[in-house]
Design an enzyme around this catalytic site. Structure first.
Site, PDB file in Angstrom:
ATOM      1  N   LYS A  43       0.856  -1.089  -0.011  1.00 33.34           N
ATOM      2  CA  LYS A  43      -0.051  -0.034   0.077  1.00 33.34           C
ATOM      3  C   LYS A  43       0.894   1.373  -0.074  1.00 33.34           C
ATOM      4  O   LYS A  43       0.300   2.126  -0.207  1.00 33.34           O
ATOM      5  CB  LYS A  43      -1.039   0.098   1.143  1.00 33.34           C
ATOM      6  CG  LYS A  43      -0.710  -0.183   2.498  1.00 33.34           C
ATOM      7  CD  LYS A  43      -1.772  -0.095   3.441  1.00 33.34           C
ATOM      8  CE  LYS A  43      -1.508  -0.110   4.899  1.00 33.34           C
ATOM      9  NZ  LYS A  43      -0.938  -1.712   5.283  1.00 33.34           N
ATOM     10  N   ARG A  92      21.725  -7.688 -10.244  1.00 29.20           N
ATOM     11  CA  ARG A  92      22.287  -6.676 -11.078  1.00 29.20           C
ATOM     12  C   ARG A  92      23.604  -6.300 -10.896  1.00 29.20           C
ATOM     13  O   ARG A  92      24.496  -6.147 -11.921  1.00 29.20           O
ATOM     14  CB  ARG A  92      21.518  -5.294 -10.855  1.00 29.20           C
ATOM     15  CG  ARG A  92      20.215  -5.166 -11.301  1.00 29.20           C
ATOM     16  CD  ARG A  92      19.244  -4.346 -10.953  1.00 29.20           C
ATOM     17  NE  ARG A  92      19.147  -4.459  -9.312  1.00 29.20           N
ATOM     18  CZ  ARG A  92      18.275  -3.751  -8.566  1.00 29.20           C
ATOM     19  NH1 ARG A  92      17.476  -3.187  -9.205  1.00 29.20           N
ATOM     20  NH2 ARG A  92      18.228  -3.818  -7.482  1.00 29.20           N
TER      21      ARG A  92
END
Ligand code: PNS
Length: 164
Positions: A43, A92
């Site tokens: 949220k 990454r």
């Protein structure tokens, strides 16, 4: 025959070309890939869980062994309930490694769920959703960083009148 099912978990707020690269490469290696959106802290994000799921479904629609789901609580509990063999994560850079290593070891300790790491395509090694959100919010062009439906929805969202 035992189905080799893996999960690609994440916040996907929103899905980027880097995520899609890992998902499609995972789909070539495994029988089934469940892309799962973590809803614990969702949220606080930009996109609702339903919007993230809809975008993921749209951008993976040509990958027949990929499906999209959500989870709450511990990822390993979701894995246990769905007969998932392993978690697939993209790395990454070395900076990702420490955090991912910790989670991988903890998930193994909690439920003996394995984690498989795939190295990110160097084209996307600088790419993360929070940067995409920031660049888009300040009017930058992110069309080469995210799939086209995500770009369109980012623009639509940012065009909505805000709270002030
Ligand atoms: O895209 P993100 O924010 O790196 O995704 C992180 C996510 C959702 C994969 C991770 O926070 C997670 O697995 N959360 C679920 C809660 C949980 O299992 N925590 C214990 C991890 S050892």
């Amino acid at each position: 025959m035992r189905v080799h099912r893996v999960v690609c978990p994440g916040s996907f707020d929103p899905v980027t070309n880097g995520h899609l690269d890992i998902i499609s490469r995972a789909a070539r290696l495994h029988d089934e890939v469940l892309v799962v959106v973590g809803a614990n802290r969702a949220k606080h994000g930009m996109f609702t869980v339903a919007e993230r799921v809809a975008l993921l479904e749209e951008v993976t629609k040509d990958l027949p062994n990929v499906s999209v789901d959500t989870f709450r609580g511990l990822l390993v509990e979701y894995c246990r309930a769905r007969g998932v063999s392993a978690i697939v994560k993209g790395l990454r850079a070395v900076s990702d490694f420490e955090y991912e290593m910790e989670m991988a070891q903890m998930n193994y300790r909690l439920a003996e769920v394995e984690t498989l790491f795939m190295t990110a395509n160097p084209l996307y090694s600088f790419l993360r959703s929070s940067l995409v959100r920031e660049i888009a919010a300040y009017g930058g062009n992110v069309s080469s960083l995210v799939p086209a439906p995500v770009d369109a929805q980012l623009r639509a969202k940012l065009a909505e009148p805000g709270p002030g």
